[in-house]
Design a protein around this motif. Sequence first.
Motif, mmCIF file in Angstrom:
data_model
loop_
_atom_site.group_PDB
_atom_site.id
_atom_site.type_symbol
_atom_site.label_atom_id
_atom_site.label_comp_id
_atom_site.label_asym_id
_atom_site.label_seq_id
_atom_site.Cartn_x
_atom_site.Cartn_y
_atom_site.Cartn_z
ATOM 1 N N GLU A 45 3.737 11.666 -2.986
ATOM 2 C CA GLU A 45 3.445 11.074 -1.677
ATOM 3 C C GLU A 45 4.434 9.974 -1.302
ATOM 4 O O GLU A 45 4.403 9.465 -0.175
ATOM 5 N N GLY A 46 5.309 9.604 -2.232
ATOM 6 C CA GLY A 46 6.260 8.540 -1.949
ATOM 7 C C GLY A 46 5.544 7.245 -1.615
ATOM 8 O O GLY A 46 4.451 6.967 -2.117
ATOM 9 N N ASP A 47 6.147 6.457 -0.733
ATOM 10 C CA ASP A 47 5.519 5.178 -0.396
ATOM 11 C C ASP A 47 4.325 5.347 0.533
ATOM 12 O O ASP A 47 3.719 4.376 0.957
ATOM 13 N N GLY A 48 3.964 6.620 0.806
ATOM 14 C CA GLY A 48 2.734 6.887 1.552
ATOM 15 C C GLY A 48 1.485 6.434 0.820
ATOM 16 O O GLY A 48 0.419 6.315 1.430
ATOM 17 N N VAL A 49 1.608 6.158 -0.487
ATOM 18 C CA VAL A 49 0.448 5.662 -1.233
ATOM 19 C C VAL A 49 0.009 4.297 -0.720
ATOM 20 O O VAL A 49 -1.106 3.856 -1.019
ATOM 21 N N ALA A 50 0.848 3.645 0.064
ATOM 22 C CA ALA A 50 0.465 2.350 0.634
ATOM 23 C C ALA A 50 -0.777 2.467 1.501
ATOM 24 O O ALA A 50 -1.506 1.486 1.692
ATOM 25 N N ARG A 51 -1.038 3.671 2.017
ATOM 26 C CA ARG A 51 -2.229 3.879 2.862
ATOM 27 C C ARG A 51 -3.522 3.601 2.084
ATOM 28 O O ARG A 51 -4.574 3.324 2.689
ATOM 29 N N LEU A 52 -3.449 3.688 0.743
ATOM 30 C CA LEU A 52 -4.627 3.449 -0.083
ATOM 31 C C LEU A 52 -4.879 1.959 -0.321
ATOM 32 O O LEU A 52 -5.892 1.588 -0.908
ATOM 33 N N ALA A 53 -3.956 1.132 0.135
ATOM 34 C CA ALA A 53 -4.063 -0.324 -0.009
ATOM 35 C C ALA A 53 -4.201 -0.776 -1.459
ATOM 36 O O ALA A 53 -5.108 -1.547 -1.799
ATOM 37 N N PRO A 54 -3.286 -0.345 -2.328
ATOM 38 C CA PRO A 54 -3.289 -0.888 -3.689
ATOM 39 C C PRO A 54 -2.819 -2.337 -3.667
ATOM 40 O O PRO A 54 -2.345 -2.828 -2.640
ATOM 41 N N ASP A 55 -2.911 -3.000 -4.800
ATOM 42 C CA ASP A 55 -2.453 -4.382 -4.880
ATOM 43 C C ASP A 55 -0.934 -4.471 -4.855
ATOM 44 O O ASP A 55 -0.373 -5.512 -4.495
ATOM 45 N N ALA A 56 -0.263 -3.384 -5.239
ATOM 46 C CA ALA A 56 1.195 -3.324 -5.169
ATOM 47 C C ALA A 56 1.620 -1.865 -5.141
ATOM 48 O O ALA A 56 0.926 -0.991 -5.658
ATOM 49 N N VAL A 57 2.755 -1.606 -4.508
ATOM 50 C CA VAL A 57 3.412 -0.300 -4.566
ATOM 51 C C VAL A 57 4.732 -0.504 -5.287
ATOM 52 O O VAL A 57 5.546 -1.336 -4.877
ATOM 53 N N LEU A 58 4.944 0.227 -6.372
ATOM 54 C CA LEU A 58 6.166 0.100 -7.150
ATOM 55 C C LEU A 58 7.227 1.045 -6.615
ATOM 56 O O LEU A 58 7.063 2.270 -6.656
ATOM 57 N N ALA A 59 8.301 0.486 -6.113
ATOM 58 C CA ALA A 59 9.410 1.318 -5.648
ATOM 59 C C ALA A 59 10.151 1.941 -6.826
ATOM 60 O O ALA A 59 10.777 2.989 -6.706
ATOM 61 N N GLY A 60 10.087 1.284 -7.987
ATOM 62 C CA GLY A 60 10.729 1.777 -9.195
ATOM 63 C C GLY A 60 10.228 0.991 -10.388
ATOM 64 O O GLY A 60 9.676 -0.109 -10.251
ATOM 65 N N PHE A 61 10.399 1.537 -11.580
ATOM 66 C CA PHE A 61 9.876 0.884 -12.773
ATOM 67 C C PHE A 61 10.603 -0.414 -13.107
ATOM 68 O O PHE A 61 10.074 -1.247 -13.855
ATOM 69 N N GLU A 62 11.783 -0.608 -12.545
ATOM 70 C CA GLU A 62 12.492 -1.851 -12.822
ATOM 71 C C GLU A 62 11.731 -3.068 -12.308
ATOM 72 O O GLU A 62 11.944 -4.188 -12.779
ATOM 73 N N ALA A 63 10.820 -2.858 -11.355
ATOM 74 C CA ALA A 63 10.046 -3.975 -10.808
ATOM 75 C C ALA A 63 8.798 -4.300 -11.621
ATOM 76 O O ALA A 63 8.162 -5.334 -11.393
ATOM 77 N N LEU A 64 8.441 -3.433 -12.579
ATOM 78 C CA LEU A 64 7.170 -3.608 -13.279
ATOM 79 C C LEU A 64 7.124 -4.826 -14.201
ATOM 80 O O LEU A 64 6.109 -5.541 -14.213
ATOM 81 N N PRO A 65 8.137 -5.121 -15.008
ATOM 82 C CA PRO A 65 8.018 -6.296 -15.900
ATOM 83 C C PRO A 65 7.749 -7.597 -15.156
ATOM 84 O O PRO A 65 6.900 -8.397 -15.580
ATOM 85 N N ALA A 66 8.439 -7.812 -14.048
ATOM 86 C CA ALA A 66 8.209 -9.041 -13.284
ATOM 87 C C ALA A 66 6.800 -9.049 -12.686
ATOM 88 O O ALA A 66 6.151 -10.099 -12.637
ATOM 89 N N LEU A 67 6.329 -7.888 -12.243
ATOM 90 C CA LEU A 67 4.976 -7.799 -11.704
ATOM 91 C C LEU A 67 3.961 -8.153 -12.784
ATOM 92 O O LEU A 67 3.006 -8.913 -12.541
ATOM 93 N N ALA A 68 4.166 -7.629 -13.982
ATOM 94 C CA ALA A 68 3.245 -7.922 -15.086
ATOM 95 C C ALA A 68 3.238 -9.402 -15.419
ATOM 96 O O ALA A 68 2.177 -9.996 -15.654
ATOM 97 N N ARG A 69 4.408 -10.019 -15.418
ATOM 98 C CA ARG A 69 4.458 -11.458 -15.696
ATOM 99 C C ARG A 69 3.714 -12.244 -14.619
ATOM 100 O O ARG A 69 3.059 -13.248 -14.916
ATOM 101 N N GLY A 70 3.816 -11.796 -13.388
ATOM 102 C CA GLY A 70 3.125 -12.493 -12.313
ATOM 103 C C GLY A 70 1.620 -12.305 -12.353
ATOM 104 O O GLY A 70 0.861 -13.248 -12.069
ATOM 105 N N TRP A 71 1.164 -11.116 -12.703
ATOM 106 C CA TRP A 71 -0.259 -10.824 -12.707
ATOM 107 C C TRP A 71 -0.953 -11.245 -13.997
ATOM 108 O O TRP A 71 -2.169 -11.484 -13.995
ATOM 109 N N LEU A 72 -0.206 -11.310 -15.085
ATOM 110 C CA LEU A 72 -0.800 -11.643 -16.378
ATOM 111 C C LEU A 72 -0.148 -12.879 -16.953
ATOM 112 O O LEU A 72 0.419 -12.872 -18.037
ATOM 113 N N ARG A 73 -0.208 -13.951 -16.191
ATOM 114 C CA ARG A 73 0.417 -15.198 -16.626
ATOM 115 C C ARG A 73 -0.191 -15.646 -17.942
ATOM 116 O O ARG A 73 -1.381 -15.445 -18.183
ATOM 117 N N PRO A 74 0.588 -16.304 -18.803
ATOM 118 C CA PRO A 74 0.038 -16.785 -20.078
ATOM 119 C C PRO A 74 -1.147 -17.697 -19.863
ATOM 120 O O PRO A 74 -1.213 -18.456 -18.903
#
Length: 231
Positions: A200-229
Motif C-alpha cells: 500500500e506504500g505510504d497509503g497506510v497513513a490512512r490508518l493513522a498509525p503513530d508513525a509511518v516508516l519510509a525506510g528502515f534507516e529511520a527505525l533506530p532513531a524512532l526507537a530511541r525517541g519512543w523508548l527513552r532510557p
Amino acid sequence: MMKNDPGTVVFDLDGTLADTAADLIAAANACFRARGLGDLLDARHDTGIAFHGGRAMLRAGYGRAGADRLIPPGAEDEDYPRLLAFYDGCIARSTTLYPGVTAALEALAADGFILSVCTNKPGALAEKLLRALGIRDRFAAMVAADTLPVRKPDPRCYAAAVERAGGTVARSFLVGDTETDLRTARASGVRVALVGFGPEGDGVARLAPDAVLAGFEALPALARGWLRPLG
C-alpha cells in the motif's frame, strides 16, 4: 515495570521484515493449478492479498475462477494445508528482506533494545523463513499463529512476544504493515509504526498509525525517541 528495562521492539514478519508475496502467491497458484484452474493470482498485483494470509489468497483465487468452474464446498479447508506444504517447499525462493533491515536490527541491538517477532504465520514456517534469511538469532522470542490459542489482533499474542523476550509491554512498540498490526497495537495500549514501502506504500497513513516508516534507516532513531532510557 522492571528496572533497567531497555525497551522492546516487536516486528511483524510478512510485509514488514521481508517481502514474501511472490513465494506465497506461488504456493496459492500451485493449489489452483492442482484443481485445473491455472494461475489465478499475480505476483506483482496481488501482494496485498498475499499479506492477508493463505486463506485470503485461496478465497480471492476461487472468486476469479469464473461461474463455469465449480468450486466444491470445503475447498478452502482442503487446499489450505496443501498451500502450506507448497509454501514450505519454496519459502525463500523469491523472498528477500526489505532494504535496511539487517542494519536496523544491528543498530537496535547495539542500542540495547530487545527484539521480538509477532506474526500470524505458522510457527514452523516462520522459524524456517527467518533462518533462511539469516536473521533468526536477532530475535529473543517469536510468537506465531499457532503459539497460542489466539492470533493477532488479540493483545495476548503481543504481550507474549514482549514478555517471552524479557521485556514489558509498557516499554515496547510494534512495527507492522497492516490494519491487523495497528489493531494489535491499539488493543495492547502501545505505539505502532507501519512501514510505508509495502503493497500500500505510504497509503497506510490512512490508518493513522503513530508513525509511518519510509525506510528502515529511520527505525533506530524512532526507537530511541519512543523508548527513552528510564530515570
